[in-house]
Design a protein around this motif. Structure first.
Motif, PDB file in Angstrom:
ATOM      1  N   VAL A   1     -64.198 125.049 122.097  1.00  0.00           N
ATOM      2  CA  VAL A   1     -64.532 125.927 120.964  1.00  0.00           C
ATOM      3  C   VAL A   1     -64.799 127.345 121.450  1.00  0.00           C
ATOM      4  O   VAL A   1     -64.258 128.324 120.910  1.00  0.00           O
ATOM      5  CB  VAL A   1     -65.762 125.372 120.209  1.00  0.00           C
ATOM      6  N   GLN A   2     -65.612 127.483 122.486  1.00  0.00           N
ATOM      7  CA  GLN A   2     -65.980 128.814 122.959  1.00  0.00           C
ATOM      8  C   GLN A   2     -64.801 129.568 123.566  1.00  0.00           C
ATOM      9  O   GLN A   2     -64.627 130.774 123.339  1.00  0.00           O
ATOM     10  CB  GLN A   2     -67.110 128.693 123.988  1.00  0.00           C
TER      11      GLN A   2
ATOM     12  N   VAL B   1     -62.093 125.228 113.755  1.00  0.00           N
ATOM     13  CA  VAL B   1     -62.730 124.206 112.934  1.00  0.00           C
ATOM     14  C   VAL B   1     -63.026 123.048 113.873  1.00  0.00           C
ATOM     15  O   VAL B   1     -62.148 122.597 114.619  1.00  0.00           O
ATOM     16  CB  VAL B   1     -61.818 123.741 111.787  1.00  0.00           C
ATOM     17  N   GLY B   2     -64.261 122.554 113.874  1.00  0.00           N
ATOM     18  CA  GLY B   2     -64.636 121.474 114.784  1.00  0.00           C
ATOM     19  C   GLY B   2     -65.190 120.283 114.044  1.00  0.00           C
ATOM     20  O   GLY B   2     -66.081 120.422 113.211  1.00  0.00           O
ATOM     21  N   THR B   3     -64.655 119.097 114.348  1.00  0.00           N
ATOM     22  CA  THR B   3     -65.222 117.882 113.781  1.00  0.00           C
ATOM     23  C   THR B   3     -66.255 117.306 114.740  1.00  0.00           C
ATOM     24  O   THR B   3     -66.108 117.351 115.951  1.00  0.00           O
ATOM     25  CB  THR B   3     -64.149 116.814 113.496  1.00  0.00           C
TER      26      THR B   3
ATOM     27  N   LEU C   1     -72.059 127.394 117.897  1.00  0.00           N
ATOM     28  CA  LEU C   1     -70.998 127.823 118.814  1.00  0.00           C
ATOM     29  C   LEU C   1     -70.059 128.831 118.173  1.00  0.00           C
ATOM     30  O   LEU C   1     -69.301 129.510 118.871  1.00  0.00           O
ATOM     31  CB  LEU C   1     -70.179 126.601 119.271  1.00  0.00           C
ATOM     32  N   GLY C   2     -70.083 128.897 116.838  1.00  0.00           N
ATOM     33  CA  GLY C   2     -69.196 129.808 116.119  1.00  0.00           C
ATOM     34  C   GLY C   2     -68.069 129.123 115.385  1.00  0.00           C
ATOM     35  O   GLY C   2     -67.208 129.781 114.792  1.00  0.00           O
ATOM     36  N   ALA C   3     -68.045 127.778 115.412  1.00  0.00           N
ATOM     37  CA  ALA C   3     -66.993 127.025 114.730  1.00  0.00           C
ATOM     38  C   ALA C   3     -67.430 126.640 113.325  1.00  0.00           C
ATOM     39  O   ALA C   3     -68.628 126.611 113.010  1.00  0.00           O
ATOM     40  CB  ALA C   3     -66.658 125.766 115.516  1.00  0.00           C
TER      41      ALA C   3
END
Length: 304
Positions: free
Chosen positions: A160-161, A171-173, A185-187
């Motif tokens: 992510v970073q 986009v993070g699941t 983290l910014g996601a």
């Protein structure tokens, strides 16, 4: 003799034990390192269970857990150049890192910058380097949207970073319990589980341009539904399923240059290793359970 945490055969936690082993002797092109910290990764318990990562030799049993460490060079193998006894280094191990001593091949060992802590350095050779390799493999242009499945784990946190640093939207699941962590983290967080495809589509109405899977199985199959071009589908968790879906496994570089690159990202502030818990070597079993049971956020490290 030196303490190490080992497994005697393939199986569950019942095959694990501490052992006193002879201090390793470096072969040609190897460094003997007095370990200061060892990263804990899902692949550690998976190898105990019998899984063999792509390109990795089968474990010689009994085997020492762990594939990434930081420490101080104690002895040089034949033909080693660019390193000296007393150097602070980090890298991938030859055969285990949950130990007082470990061997590193110079091809995947790097000098540890002074400003980088032992614990942070020990998280980089597997998790951060895998994340780095995968993001570069996708080669997305700035502004593209990347879906990272398993965004709350060690590789996911780094992916992510690194993706955000390269100008991507992410986009993070992850589980609902990790929502705040993933968002920090910014996601954009999307809760994993049944119905995840619809939730991802709602979170990214313009669609996703690529998927970096770190879960495998049904989560990977669900994510693949979102892509028209399966060349933009990679997995660091399930090479068999991703191949069936028309994607590819993460292509690992495994070079000192990658280690230098991810260390520089940490020093620049673009990558936070996010070590969320540390354990002494004599509690290596507890460290491994924290990762195996799936409750860890970020990285778990054993300090020696």
């Amino acid at each position: 003799m030196a303490k190490a945490y080992t497994y005697s055969r393939h199986g569950g936690p019942e095959v694990e034990s501490f052992a006193e082993l002879p201090r390793p002797v470096p072969g040609p092109g190897e460094l003997l390192v007095a370990v200061r910290a060892a990263g804990v990764n899902p692949v550690d318990w998976k190898r105990r269970a019998g899984y063999s990562p792509l390109g990795a030799p089968a474990a010689v049993l009994p085997a020492v857990f762990g594939g990434e460490v930081s420490g101080v060079v104690e002895q040089l193998g034949e033909g080693v150049e660019g390193f000296a006894v007393g150097d602070a280094v980090f890298g991938n191990t030859v055969a285990g890192g949950y130990a007082e001593y470990a061997l590193l091949p110079v091809a995947v060992a790097a000098h540890k910058p002074e400003a980088l802590s032992w614990a942070d350095a020990a998280t980089l050779p597997i998790a951060a380097a895998t994340a780095y390799d995968g993001v570069l493999q996708l080669a997305l242009p700035p502004g593209a949207t990347l879906l990272v499945t398993g965004a709350g784990g060690g590789v996911g946190v780094a992916a992510v970073q690194i993706a955000l640093h390269r100008g991507l939207k992410v986009v993070g699941t992850a589980s609902a319990a990790k929502k705040e962590f993933v968002e920090s983290l910014g996601a954009v967080h999307v809760a994993s589980g049944p119905g995840v495809v619809d939730r991802i589509r709602a979170a990214a109405p313009q669609g996703v341009d690529a998927v970096y899977d770190l879960v495998g199985g049904s989560a990977l199959e669900d994510a693949a539904e979102l892509l028209a071009d399966r060349a933009r589908l990679i997995s660091g968790a399930d090479r068999e399923t991703v191949a069936k879906l028309g994607g590819a496994a993460v292509a690992r570089e495994r070079t000192a240059a990658v280690l230098d690159a991810v260390a520089e990202l940490v020093l620049d502030g673009a990558l936070r290793p996010l070590v969320t818990a540390t354990f002494p070597l004599d509690r290596a079993d507890a460290a491994l359970r924290a990762v195996e049971e799936g409750h860890a956020r970020g990285k778990i490290v054993i300090e020696v």
